[in-house]
Design a protein around this motif. Sequence first.
Motif, PDB file in Angstrom:
ATOM      1  N   PHE A  28       0.816  -1.394  -0.197  1.00 11.06           N
ATOM      2  CA  PHE A  28      -0.302  -0.488  -0.170  1.00 11.06           C
ATOM      3  C   PHE A  28       0.897   0.919  -0.248  1.00 11.06           C
ATOM      4  CE2 PHE A  28      -1.696   4.132   2.475  1.00 11.06           C
ATOM      5  CZ  PHE A  28      -2.707   4.018   1.324  1.00 11.06           C
ATOM      6  N   ASN A  29       2.118   1.524   1.423  1.00 16.77           N
ATOM      7  CA  ASN A  29       2.280   2.424   1.015  1.00 16.77           C
ATOM      8  C   ASN A  29       3.610   2.874  -0.184  1.00 16.77           C
ATOM      9  OD1 ASN A  29       4.971   0.854   1.518  1.00 16.77           O
ATOM     10  ND2 ASN A  29       5.087   1.735   3.511  1.00 16.77           N
ATOM     11  N   THR A  30       4.063   1.823  -1.354  1.00 17.04           N
ATOM     12  CA  THR A  30       5.023   2.224  -2.727  1.00 17.04           C
ATOM     13  C   THR A  30       3.857   2.396  -3.245  1.00 17.04           C
ATOM     14  OG1 THR A  30       5.956   0.155  -1.661  1.00 17.04           O
ATOM     15  CG2 THR A  30       5.771   1.305  -4.067  1.00 17.04           C
ATOM     16  N   VAL A  31       2.897   1.731  -3.408  1.00 14.38           N
ATOM     17  CA  VAL A  31       1.041   2.834  -4.810  1.00 14.38           C
ATOM     18  C   VAL A  31       0.746   3.387  -4.180  1.00 14.38           C
ATOM     19  CG1 VAL A  31      -0.825   1.701  -5.893  1.00 14.38           C
ATOM     20  CG2 VAL A  31       0.841  -0.096  -5.581  1.00 14.38           C
ATOM     21  N   TRP A  32       0.756   3.802  -3.150  1.00 15.47           N
ATOM     22  CA  TRP A  32       0.315   5.392  -3.116  1.00 15.47           C
ATOM     23  C   TRP A  32       1.556   6.488  -2.936  1.00 15.47           C
ATOM     24  CZ3 TRP A  32      -3.501   8.649  -1.163  1.00 15.47           C
ATOM     25  CH2 TRP A  32      -2.981   9.409  -0.452  1.00 15.47           C
ATOM     26  N   THR A  33       2.489   5.911  -2.563  1.00  4.82           N
ATOM     27  CA  THR A  33       3.635   7.487  -2.796  1.00  4.82           C
ATOM     28  C   THR A  33       4.031   7.122  -4.094  1.00  4.82           C
ATOM     29  OG1 THR A  33       3.957   6.485  -0.109  1.00  4.82           O
ATOM     30  CG2 THR A  33       5.696   8.415  -2.063  1.00  4.82           C
ATOM     31  N   TYR A  34       4.199   6.123  -5.167  1.00  8.16           N
ATOM     32  CA  TYR A  34       4.880   5.844  -6.519  1.00  8.16           C
ATOM     33  C   TYR A  34       3.872   6.557  -7.057  1.00  8.16           C
ATOM     34  CZ  TYR A  34       9.836   5.068  -5.323  1.00  8.16           C
ATOM     35  OH  TYR A  34      10.948   4.836  -4.629  1.00  8.16           O
ATOM     36  N   ASP A  35       2.373   5.817  -7.158  1.00 15.35           N
ATOM     37  CA  ASP A  35       1.201   6.139  -7.969  1.00 15.35           C
ATOM     38  C   ASP A  35       0.620   6.908  -8.006  1.00 15.35           C
ATOM     39  OD1 ASP A  35       2.461   4.222 -10.197  1.00 15.35           O
ATOM     40  OD2 ASP A  35       2.186   2.512  -7.798  1.00 15.35           O
ATOM     41  N   ILE A  36       0.122   6.921  -6.919  1.00 18.58           N
ATOM     42  CA  ILE A  36      -0.781   8.165  -7.045  1.00 18.58           C
ATOM     43  C   ILE A  36      -0.414   9.615  -6.401  1.00 18.58           C
ATOM     44  CG2 ILE A  36      -3.299   8.655  -4.979  1.00 18.58           C
ATOM     45  CD1 ILE A  36      -3.690   5.554  -5.297  1.00 18.58           C
ATOM     46  N   TYR A  37       0.192   9.151  -5.139  1.00 20.40           N
ATOM     47  CA  TYR A  37       0.877  10.737  -4.536  1.00 20.40           C
ATOM     48  C   TYR A  37       1.590  11.396  -5.366  1.00 20.40           C
ATOM     49  CZ  TYR A  37       2.529  13.828  -1.333  1.00 20.40           C
ATOM     50  OH  TYR A  37       3.225  15.803  -0.958  1.00 20.40           O
ATOM     51  N   GLN A  38       2.347  10.478  -5.842  1.00 18.47           N
ATOM     52  CA  GLN A  38       3.665  11.487  -6.507  1.00 18.47           C
ATOM     53  C   GLN A  38       3.587  11.902  -8.527  1.00 18.47           C
ATOM     54  OE1 GLN A  38       7.647   9.144  -8.159  1.00 18.47           O
ATOM     55  NE2 GLN A  38       8.717  10.902  -8.149  1.00 18.47           N
ATOM     56  N   SER A  39       2.313  10.657  -8.901  1.00 18.38           N
ATOM     57  CA  SER A  39       1.596  10.954  -9.959  1.00 18.38           C
ATOM     58  C   SER A  39       0.447  12.037  -9.871  1.00 18.38           C
ATOM     59  CB  SER A  39       0.793   9.410 -10.748  1.00 18.38           C
ATOM     60  OG  SER A  39       2.075   8.778 -10.211  1.00 18.38           O
ATOM     61  N   TYR A  40      -0.322  12.188  -8.952  1.00 21.60           N
ATOM     62  CA  TYR A  40      -1.700  13.354  -9.438  1.00 21.60           C
ATOM     63  C   TYR A  40      -1.160  14.063  -7.967  1.00 21.60           C
ATOM     64  CZ  TYR A  40      -3.570   9.277 -11.560  1.00 21.60           C
ATOM     65  OH  TYR A  40      -3.004   7.971 -12.504  1.00 21.60           O
ATOM     66  N   ILE A  41      -1.147  14.437  -7.262  1.00 26.46           N
ATOM     67  CA  ILE A  41      -1.194  15.335  -6.264  1.00 26.46           C
ATOM     68  C   ILE A  41       0.409  15.743  -6.267  1.00 26.46           C
ATOM     69  CG2 ILE A  41      -1.472  15.485  -3.122  1.00 26.46           C
ATOM     70  CD1 ILE A  41      -2.931  12.898  -3.317  1.00 26.46           C
ATOM     71  N   ARG A  42       1.744  15.093  -5.973  1.00 26.50           N
ATOM     72  CA  ARG A  42       2.367  16.262  -5.449  1.00 26.50           C
ATOM     73  C   ARG A  42       4.031  15.729  -6.467  1.00 26.50           C
ATOM     74  NH1 ARG A  42       5.956  18.844  -0.389  1.00 26.50           N
ATOM     75  NH2 ARG A  42       6.611  19.880  -1.441  1.00 26.50           N
ATOM     76  N   PRO A  43       3.493  15.429  -7.874  1.00 29.18           N
ATOM     77  CA  PRO A  43       4.492  15.134  -8.897  1.00 29.18           C
ATOM     78  C   PRO A  43       5.991  16.448  -8.144  1.00 29.18           C
ATOM     79  CG  PRO A  43       2.988  16.308 -10.180  1.00 29.18           C
ATOM     80  CD  PRO A  43       2.868  16.052  -8.414  1.00 29.18           C
ATOM     81  N   ASN A  44       7.435  16.024  -8.866  1.00 29.51           N
ATOM     82  CA  ASN A  44       8.172  16.854  -8.877  1.00 29.51           C
ATOM     83  C   ASN A  44       9.089  17.036  -7.122  1.00 29.51           C
ATOM     84  OD1 ASN A  44       8.422  16.928 -11.373  1.00 29.51           O
ATOM     85  ND2 ASN A  44       7.222  18.298 -11.211  1.00 29.51           N
ATOM     86  N   ALA A  45       8.688  16.671  -6.231  1.00 23.44           N
ATOM     87  CA  ALA A  45       9.726  16.599  -5.242  1.00 23.44           C
ATOM     88  C   ALA A  45      10.416  16.234  -5.018  1.00 23.44           C
ATOM     89  CB  ALA A  45       8.062  16.685  -4.231  1.00 23.44           C
ATOM     90  N   THR A  46      11.653  16.351  -3.403  1.00 25.61           N
ATOM     91  CA  THR A  46      12.348  16.008  -3.644  1.00 25.61           C
ATOM     92  C   THR A  46      12.052  14.098  -3.041  1.00 25.61           C
ATOM     93  OG1 THR A  46      12.719  16.326  -1.011  1.00 25.61           O
ATOM     94  CG2 THR A  46      13.656  17.538  -2.783  1.00 25.61           C
ATOM     95  N   ASP A  47      12.925  13.262  -3.048  1.00 25.14           N
ATOM     96  CA  ASP A  47      13.052  11.834  -2.770  1.00 25.14           C
ATOM     97  C   ASP A  47      12.702  11.566  -1.160  1.00 25.14           C
ATOM     98  OD1 ASP A  47      13.276   9.272  -4.299  1.00 25.14           O
ATOM     99  OD2 ASP A  47      15.099   9.545  -1.983  1.00 25.14           O
ATOM    100  N   GLU A  48      13.982  12.788  -0.748  1.00 21.69           N
ATOM    101  CA  GLU A  48      13.526  12.818   0.603  1.00 21.69           C
ATOM    102  C   GLU A  48      11.909  12.623   1.291  1.00 21.69           C
ATOM    103  OE1 GLU A  48      15.627  16.169   2.245  1.00 21.69           O
ATOM    104  OE2 GLU A  48      18.126  14.871   2.868  1.00 21.69           O
ATOM    105  N   HIS A  49      11.501  13.763   0.681  1.00 20.36           N
ATOM    106  CA  HIS A  49       9.950  13.773   0.709  1.00 20.36           C
ATOM    107  C   HIS A  49       9.624  13.205   0.367  1.00 20.36           C
ATOM    108  CE1 HIS A  49       6.345  16.435   0.699  1.00 20.36           C
ATOM    109  NE2 HIS A  49       5.887  15.504  -0.411  1.00 20.36           N
ATOM    110  N   TYR A  50       9.761  12.225  -0.773  1.00 21.67           N
ATOM    111  CA  TYR A  50       8.571  11.167  -0.842  1.00 21.67           C
ATOM    112  C   TYR A  50       8.851   9.558  -0.147  1.00 21.67           C
ATOM    113  CZ  TYR A  50       7.478  12.949  -5.131  1.00 21.67           C
ATOM    114  OH  TYR A  50       6.952  13.697  -6.409  1.00 21.67           O
ATOM    115  N   LEU A  51       9.744   9.721   0.887  1.00 22.37           N
ATOM    116  CA  LEU A  51      10.186   9.015   1.253  1.00 22.37           C
ATOM    117  C   LEU A  51       8.943   9.281   2.706  1.00 22.37           C
ATOM    118  CD1 LEU A  51      12.188   6.892   3.251  1.00 22.37           C
ATOM    119  CD2 LEU A  51      14.070   8.672   3.608  1.00 22.37           C
TER     120      LEU A  51
END
Lengths: 595, 74
Positions: A394-417
């Motif tokens: 869940f946390n991977t699909v949420w972060t990579y496929d939903i959050y990074q794709s539709y909510i906040r793209p182009n943030a730093t890697d630290e932010h996604y961690l």
Amino acid sequence: MAGIDWLILSLYIVFVVGIGFALKSSMKTSTDFFLAGRAIPAWVCGLAFISANLGAQEVIGMGASGAKYGIATSHFYWVGAIPAMVFVGIFMMPFYYGSRARSVPEYLRLRFDEKTRGLNAISFAIMTVFSSGISMYAIAKLVQTLHVLDGPFQRFGISSSRIFDFAILISAVIVLAYTFLGGLSSAIYNEVVQFFLIVAGFLPLTWIGLKNVGGWTGLKARLDPSFTHSWVGLGHAHTNRLGVEWFGLVMGLGFVLSFGYWCTDFLVVQRAMAAKSMSAARRTPLIGAVPKMLFPALVILPGLIAIALPTQPAVPNANLAVMAQPQGQGIIPYKVDANSGKPALDKDGKPQLDYDLAVPNMLLHYFPPGMLGLGLTALLASFMSGMAGNVTAFNTVWTYDIYQSYIRPNATDEHYLWMGRVATVFGITFSIAAAYMANRFNNIMDMLQLVFAFVNAPLFATFLLGMFWKRATGHGAFSGLLSGTAAAAVHHGLTLPAGAAAGIKGGWLGLGLVHTYPSEMAQNFWTAIYAWTTCFLVTIFVSLLTRAPEEGKLVGLVYSLTARPEEEPLAWYARPAPLAIIVLSATVLLNIIFW
Amino acid sequence: MNLDIRLPIGILFSLLGGILAGYGLLGDASRNEQSLGVNLNVGWGFVLLVFGLVMFVFGRRAMREAGRKTAPRS
């Protein structure tokens, strides 16, 4: 439970959380957290691969099915798992691991388009949260039924009505602790620990149970032959305990459902994607297949033994009152209606057996203090491995496929961690809510699981066409998935298993019945077959009507446009192809032995 | 990854095996009625202890080798 049992249980908990702490310092990038740095050896991934699937519901449920259907339950392993595990390792892993994808939905975006990924990512995220909620509910109910915590609760003067809450909370906190700290590495490492614990807890149970009934020969002598054959009687749905004919079983379970799960579900595929090399990733499901094909001995046989034992007033076990329930058959008690307190009756007025207690009662029946602690710890370990699998997927699909794709793209890697850790917390919080929902409204959960089944059934057609037919297009895949799900729903709405009333079991479209299946299992398998076929045909049809994808973009994603993976110099038995042949031959052999 | 999983598995199973075997040896025989007179705690505890020790040895060896590879030469 005696003091020694508590000691064993606590030792286990200290270790799983300790592993999370030990790995905390290695979590520097989001790749470390979500993909375990792609640095895990094949055997570790392989054991995690099957351990993540081996939740408490599987251990309890397979034992229950063993008691109900007999050794034919092993079709869920030998037909419904091994062939698909071999297929994903040999043919599909090169595209999952070799493409730039970090998750299964992301593969769909690279191969097809954004909408296909979105559909898959969102439905998958919802499903994982609910699945871990449902398993949390199941384990809390089990703790309640087995009266594991009644003693300590009495001692501290807490009302026993709080046991359910406490069990939910403590299991959530432990899984949260180690997945939050160490991400996927921690989940995978713990799944390996849990794998060995499950074997350590259940192997002696099978051994002593078989010893008691006189081995497999003795077991056969005690039971009706329909319990001890897996293929005899499968020519017709009415001549076997499952109520399915061989074609529905092989196509529905062995092909559509099994390949749909093992080859496309990110929960298991993620374990292989964490492997340290392409060949390790390909070997992951193959290594996992070896213990997987032997699991029937650990989880199905205890159920068979439980029903074969003479019905007897069992030895009362210290502090555990479960054996005081009214006796049913073997050591499986009758099901008690929660409202009236009397045995629950089936539609013919006969009392129903509570098959879910087959495995727990076997532990209580044979294990002295000490071993009992180990057995209960194994049950708890199986629950945690299944739940952590859901949480990390869940946390991977949420972060990579939903959050990074539709909510906040182009943030730093630290932010996604950071987001991954936050997602772990709210994923588990939602799961807790789902567990309480399951407790309050059982029907809603049944309905949700039905909807999930409709969504999952067509998936493999999409992946099969995507990986092996370069002409398949995004519009084709998307419309195929939607129509496959619709076909599943319509088929279910027009059919019923024998003896069931229209509603959650089917026939809910109100347009009359097209067909009545001999069993619910047959209906499920055929629903899947219809969904898969519809998705397959619609995807082809729509693809041919829409513009072909550019071939240059499909390199590494489609079979015909991708170079064969290069073999590392490995010993012959460690190479994927020979390993696959060994695994498949052994599976055929097992089918023949238990024919 | 700076942890070989065989190390914690080795420690956990050695402890579990040791505890079970010790408990089984100290208790009286009446405890084994349930398990058909077999002292499961001793037998299985010993098996787990051996498994744990083997895992521990392999895990420690692997971690030493990994440490030697990454450590700067002096």
